[in-house]
Scaffold this motif. Sequence first.
Motif, mmCIF file in Angstrom:
data_model
loop_
_atom_site.group_PDB
_atom_site.id
_atom_site.type_symbol
_atom_site.label_atom_id
_atom_site.label_comp_id
_atom_site.label_asym_id
_atom_site.label_seq_id
_atom_site.Cartn_x
_atom_site.Cartn_y
_atom_site.Cartn_z
ATOM 1 N N TYR A 90 9.294 -5.947 11.055
ATOM 2 C CA TYR A 90 9.841 -4.663 10.605
ATOM 3 C C TYR A 90 10.635 -4.845 9.308
ATOM 4 O O TYR A 90 10.536 -4.030 8.395
ATOM 5 C CB TYR A 90 10.748 -4.037 11.669
ATOM 6 C CG TYR A 90 10.018 -3.207 12.690
ATOM 7 C CD1 TYR A 90 9.180 -2.174 12.312
ATOM 8 C CD2 TYR A 90 10.181 -3.450 14.046
ATOM 9 C CE1 TYR A 90 8.516 -1.418 13.242
ATOM 10 C CE2 TYR A 90 9.526 -2.692 14.988
ATOM 11 C CZ TYR A 90 8.695 -1.676 14.583
ATOM 12 O OH TYR A 90 8.039 -0.926 15.501
ATOM 13 N N ILE A 91 11.402 -5.910 9.229
ATOM 14 C CA ILE A 91 12.174 -6.180 8.009
ATOM 15 C C ILE A 91 11.246 -6.453 6.831
ATOM 16 O O ILE A 91 11.489 -5.980 5.718
ATOM 17 C CB ILE A 91 13.162 -7.345 8.254
ATOM 18 C CG1 ILE A 91 14.250 -6.910 9.232
ATOM 19 C CG2 ILE A 91 13.769 -7.836 6.950
ATOM 20 C CD1 ILE A 91 15.117 -8.036 9.736
ATOM 21 N N VAL A 92 10.165 -7.187 7.069
ATOM 22 C CA VAL A 92 9.191 -7.458 5.999
ATOM 23 C C VAL A 92 8.554 -6.162 5.515
ATOM 24 O O VAL A 92 8.399 -5.945 4.308
ATOM 25 C CB VAL A 92 8.116 -8.462 6.486
ATOM 26 C CG1 VAL A 92 6.931 -8.510 5.541
ATOM 27 C CG2 VAL A 92 8.717 -9.832 6.666
ATOM 28 N N ILE A 93 8.207 -5.279 6.429
ATOM 29 C CA ILE A 93 7.585 -4.014 6.036
ATOM 30 C C ILE A 93 8.557 -3.158 5.244
ATOM 31 O O ILE A 93 8.205 -2.600 4.200
ATOM 32 C CB ILE A 93 7.057 -3.265 7.281
ATOM 33 C CG1 ILE A 93 5.838 -3.991 7.837
ATOM 34 C CG2 ILE A 93 6.705 -1.818 6.937
ATOM 35 C CD1 ILE A 93 5.342 -3.441 9.146
ATOM 36 N N VAL A 94 9.793 -3.041 5.714
ATOM 37 C CA VAL A 94 10.781 -2.228 4.994
ATOM 38 C C VAL A 94 11.103 -2.845 3.641
ATOM 39 O O VAL A 94 11.233 -2.130 2.644
ATOM 40 C CB VAL A 94 12.057 -2.061 5.854
ATOM 41 C CG1 VAL A 94 13.184 -1.446 5.057
ATOM 42 C CG2 VAL A 94 11.747 -1.207 7.076
ATOM 43 N N SER A 127 9.127 -4.577 1.792
ATOM 44 C CA SER A 127 7.973 -4.458 0.904
ATOM 45 C C SER A 127 7.644 -3.019 0.546
ATOM 46 O O SER A 127 6.858 -2.772 -0.368
ATOM 47 C CB SER A 127 6.742 -5.083 1.554
ATOM 48 O OG SER A 127 6.960 -6.437 1.787
ATOM 49 N N PHE A 128 8.232 -2.073 1.257
ATOM 50 C CA PHE A 128 7.868 -0.676 1.053
ATOM 51 C C PHE A 128 8.358 -0.133 -0.286
ATOM 52 O O PHE A 128 7.595 0.475 -1.035
ATOM 53 C CB PHE A 128 8.402 0.182 2.199
ATOM 54 C CG PHE A 128 7.972 1.607 2.122
ATOM 55 C CD1 PHE A 128 6.653 1.941 2.333
ATOM 56 C CD2 PHE A 128 8.879 2.602 1.828
ATOM 57 C CE1 PHE A 128 6.235 3.257 2.257
ATOM 58 C CE2 PHE A 128 8.473 3.917 1.744
ATOM 59 C CZ PHE A 128 7.155 4.244 1.954
ATOM 60 N N ILE A 129 9.611 -0.358 -0.608
ATOM 61 C CA ILE A 129 10.166 0.183 -1.851
ATOM 62 C C ILE A 129 9.523 -0.451 -3.084
ATOM 63 O O ILE A 129 9.149 0.267 -4.013
ATOM 64 C CB ILE A 129 11.699 0.062 -1.860
ATOM 65 C CG1 ILE A 129 12.272 0.969 -0.772
ATOM 66 C CG2 ILE A 129 12.279 0.410 -3.218
ATOM 67 C CD1 ILE A 129 13.749 0.864 -0.577
ATOM 68 N N PRO A 130 9.340 -1.779 -3.146
ATOM 69 C CA PRO A 130 8.633 -2.321 -4.323
ATOM 70 C C PRO A 130 7.194 -1.821 -4.447
ATOM 71 O O PRO A 130 6.681 -1.693 -5.545
ATOM 72 C CB PRO A 130 8.656 -3.833 -4.101
ATOM 73 C CG PRO A 130 9.795 -4.073 -3.211
ATOM 74 C CD PRO A 130 9.899 -2.865 -2.334
ATOM 75 N N PHE A 157 2.034 -5.745 -2.638
ATOM 76 C CA PHE A 157 2.938 -5.229 -1.611
ATOM 77 C C PHE A 157 2.182 -4.398 -0.578
ATOM 78 O O PHE A 157 2.505 -4.417 0.605
ATOM 79 C CB PHE A 157 4.059 -4.415 -2.244
ATOM 80 C CG PHE A 157 4.971 -5.226 -3.111
ATOM 81 C CD1 PHE A 157 5.795 -6.196 -2.566
ATOM 82 C CD2 PHE A 157 4.989 -5.045 -4.482
ATOM 83 C CE1 PHE A 157 6.625 -6.961 -3.359
ATOM 84 C CE2 PHE A 157 5.818 -5.800 -5.284
ATOM 85 C CZ PHE A 157 6.628 -6.767 -4.718
ATOM 86 N N ALA A 158 1.155 -3.687 -1.014
ATOM 87 C CA ALA A 158 0.343 -2.917 -0.071
ATOM 88 C C ALA A 158 -0.400 -3.845 0.886
ATOM 89 O O ALA A 158 -0.506 -3.555 2.079
ATOM 90 C CB ALA A 158 -0.634 -2.038 -0.829
ATOM 91 N N ALA A 209 1.699 -5.002 9.321
ATOM 92 C CA ALA A 209 1.480 -3.963 10.329
ATOM 93 C C ALA A 209 0.478 -4.423 11.379
ATOM 94 O O ALA A 209 0.667 -4.170 12.582
ATOM 95 C CB ALA A 209 1.010 -2.679 9.667
ATOM 96 N N ALA A 210 -0.573 -5.103 10.954
ATOM 97 C CA ALA A 210 -1.545 -5.616 11.919
ATOM 98 C C ALA A 210 -0.915 -6.673 12.829
ATOM 99 O O ALA A 210 -1.104 -6.655 14.057
ATOM 100 C CB ALA A 210 -2.743 -6.198 11.187
ATOM 101 N N LEU A 211 -0.144 -7.577 12.234
ATOM 102 C CA LEU A 211 0.548 -8.585 13.050
ATOM 103 C C LEU A 211 1.580 -7.944 13.969
ATOM 104 O O LEU A 211 1.786 -8.403 15.100
ATOM 105 C CB LEU A 211 1.220 -9.618 12.150
ATOM 106 C CG LEU A 211 0.303 -10.597 11.447
ATOM 107 C CD1 LEU A 211 1.089 -11.469 10.480
ATOM 108 C CD2 LEU A 211 -0.427 -11.452 12.454
#
Length: 101
Positions: free
Chosen positions: A23-27, A29-32, A41-42, A49-51
Amino acid sequence: MGNLFKQASNVSKNAFIATLILYIVIVASFIPSIVFAGAFFAIVIKIAAALLILVTILGMIYSLFIKGSQKFLFLLLHAASLFIVLFSISAFMLAKSAELT
């Protein structure tokens, strides 16, 4: 590695910790990904998300085998995580379809 999968509570705890890290990795990576519009980043978000889905399902399955009072807590935490992921994916798909029309 073999000792890790023998105790269901350890697997469930480690899966929950991995879920929080993803969750921290997704958040993070979201703003950049919005600012720089980079494909890197996408891709990171899609892989995370898959992991995240796989780790959450694994943790939920192993939390069924926990004996004691922690069983309900871990089932609830993993179910909430799975519902959050599925809701966010469906909201993203709905936003993408509204953007296309």
